[in-house]
Design a protein around this motif. Structure first.
Motif, PDB file in Angstrom:
ATOM      1  N   PRO A   1      44.321  47.529  27.778  1.00 46.45           N
ATOM      2  CA  PRO A   1      43.386  46.079  27.106  1.00 46.45           C
ATOM      3  C   PRO A   1      43.825  45.146  26.530  1.00 46.45           C
ATOM      4  O   PRO A   1      43.624  44.349  25.903  1.00 46.45           O
ATOM      5  CB  PRO A   1      43.752  47.462  25.142  1.00 46.45           C
ATOM      6  N   LEU A   2      45.081  44.590  27.066  1.00 45.58           N
ATOM      7  CA  LEU A   2      46.073  43.673  27.508  1.00 45.58           C
ATOM      8  C   LEU A   2      45.903  42.752  28.094  1.00 45.58           C
ATOM      9  O   LEU A   2      46.233  43.010  29.317  1.00 45.58           O
ATOM     10  CB  LEU A   2      47.212  43.651  27.335  1.00 45.58           C
TER      11      LEU A   2
ATOM     12  N   SER B   1      52.466  45.188  21.603  1.00 46.61           N
ATOM     13  CA  SER B   1      51.370  44.131  22.004  1.00 46.61           C
ATOM     14  C   SER B   1      51.270  44.541  20.137  1.00 46.61           C
ATOM     15  O   SER B   1      51.465  45.178  19.545  1.00 46.61           O
ATOM     16  CB  SER B   1      50.267  44.631  22.533  1.00 46.61           C
TER      17      SER B   1
ATOM     18  N   ILE C   1      48.188  46.275  19.456  1.00 41.03           N
ATOM     19  CA  ILE C   1      46.437  47.453  19.801  1.00 41.03           C
ATOM     20  C   ILE C   1      47.499  48.469  19.212  1.00 41.03           C
ATOM     21  O   ILE C   1      48.450  47.757  18.242  1.00 41.03           O
ATOM     22  CB  ILE C   1      46.519  47.764  21.329  1.00 41.03           C
ATOM     23  N   SER C   2      46.398  48.666  18.625  1.00 41.69           N
ATOM     24  CA  SER C   2      47.342  49.868  16.982  1.00 41.69           C
ATOM     25  C   SER C   2      47.668  50.712  17.855  1.00 41.69           C
ATOM     26  O   SER C   2      47.606  51.133  19.231  1.00 41.69           O
ATOM     27  CB  SER C   2      46.042  50.398  16.561  1.00 41.69           C
TER      28      SER C   2
ATOM     29  N   ASP D   1      45.824  53.704  19.178  1.00 39.34           N
ATOM     30  CA  ASP D   1      45.222  53.456  21.368  1.00 39.34           C
ATOM     31  C   ASP D   1      46.808  53.327  21.979  1.00 39.34           C
ATOM     32  O   ASP D   1      46.536  53.167  23.664  1.00 39.34           O
ATOM     33  CB  ASP D   1      44.581  52.153  21.075  1.00 39.34           C
ATOM     34  N   GLU D   2      47.774  53.257  21.297  1.00 42.24           N
ATOM     35  CA  GLU D   2      49.017  52.292  22.321  1.00 42.24           C
ATOM     36  C   GLU D   2      49.135  53.714  23.449  1.00 42.24           C
ATOM     37  O   GLU D   2      49.334  53.574  24.542  1.00 42.24           O
ATOM     38  CB  GLU D   2      50.728  52.363  21.575  1.00 42.24           C
TER      39      GLU D   2
ATOM     40  N   ALA E   1      47.120  53.220  25.789  1.00 47.54           N
ATOM     41  CA  ALA E   1      47.183  52.258  27.264  1.00 47.54           C
ATOM     42  C   ALA E   1      48.650  52.810  28.218  1.00 47.54           C
ATOM     43  O   ALA E   1      48.501  52.029  28.903  1.00 47.54           O
ATOM     44  CB  ALA E   1      47.828  51.158  26.091  1.00 47.54           C
TER      45      ALA E   1
END
Length: 256
Positions: free
Chosen positions: A67-68, A203, A205-206, A209-210, A213
């Motif tokens: 997602p990054l 990052s 991101i939540s 989600d981390e 990821a």
């Protein structure tokens, strides 16, 4: 008939630096008729056992999408470098198979490269042939019209063989020039593994989600970790193929 002269002497061209990353800025620096009933050339070509397994196990790498965007691009770009190299390697194997298949009937289905080169010389008749040499390739230079007029047998078969030989050498040169650079730039990414992990940790991101990821990031790193060994296999096999080409090519110019 042309002569190799200095074409088969050692070439003094320096290697391209194996320390030059290919993707600057993407990572931080670390501290006759082949339809005859002969057997397949690929099936009958002698192969050393150490390559039989490793070469056949070579496969494309597919990194999971992250997602990054910047981090994802690092993985996708470097996997593409390897996949492109592997594609060239597979194309080389197919091209050499097709070259030998041109002589399948005359060699009773077991074409050996050195014999194929002698047969090619005979097919070219009195047409003039010469060669240009780089460190990793030999290119046959010829006049298509002259070969068509003076060759023995169908002109399209002789021209096809000449074109396939030059194509194989072009691929050989590309692989042997690029392989060390691809290996090095992938190693740069692997040496910076902690930085890649930090990209996810810092990052936006939540927290939900981390973990996923990070899991995909680690999986991608593990996929890249296998590639330097695969590149060494490609490079070693290609160098051996070129050595055979180089030695066998002498017959093309020594026979009248």
């Amino acid at each position: 008939m042309g002569c190799l002269c200095s074409c088969f002497l050692p070439v003094s061209d320096p290697d391209a630096s194996s320390k030059t990353p290919l993707l600057s800025g993407t990572t931080s620096s670390p501290n006759n008729d082949s339809s005859n009933n002969g057997l397949s050339a690929r099936q009958n070509r002698p192969r050393r056992k150490e390559f039989l397994t490793s070469v056949e196990e070579l496969a494309k790498v597919h990194c999971a999408k992250l997602p990054l965007p910047a981090l994802d691009k690092t993985f996708q770009d470097h996997s593409k470098l390897y996949n492109d190299l592997l594609e060239s390697f597979n194309s080389l194997k197919n091209t050499m198979h097709d070259f030998k298949a041109v002589f399948e009937y005359e060699t009773r289905g077991i074409p050996v490269l050195s014999e194929c080169m002698k047969l090619l010389r005979k097919r070219c008749g009195s047409a003039a042939l010469s060669a240009s040499r780089t460190r990793f390739s030999i290119t046959i230079e010829y006049d298509r019209l002259e070969v068509s007029r003076m060759c023995k047998g169908p002109a399209e078969d002789t021209l096809e063989a000449l074109e396939l030989f030059n194509k194989a050498n072009k691929l050989t040169r590309s692989i042997l020039e690029k392989a060390p650079k691809v290996k090095n730039t992938i190693q740069v990414v692997l040496d910076d593994e902690q930085s890649l992990r930090r990209e996810i940790s810092k990052s936006n991101i939540s927290s939900t989600d981390e973990p996923e990821a990070m899991k995909m990031c680690v999986a991608n790193i593990n996929k890249l970790r296998k590639l330097p060994g695969s590149i060494e296999t490609i490079q070693k096999h290609t160098q051996r193929q070129f050595n055979e080409i180089k030695e066998s090519s002498k017959a093309l110019f020594e026979e009248s």
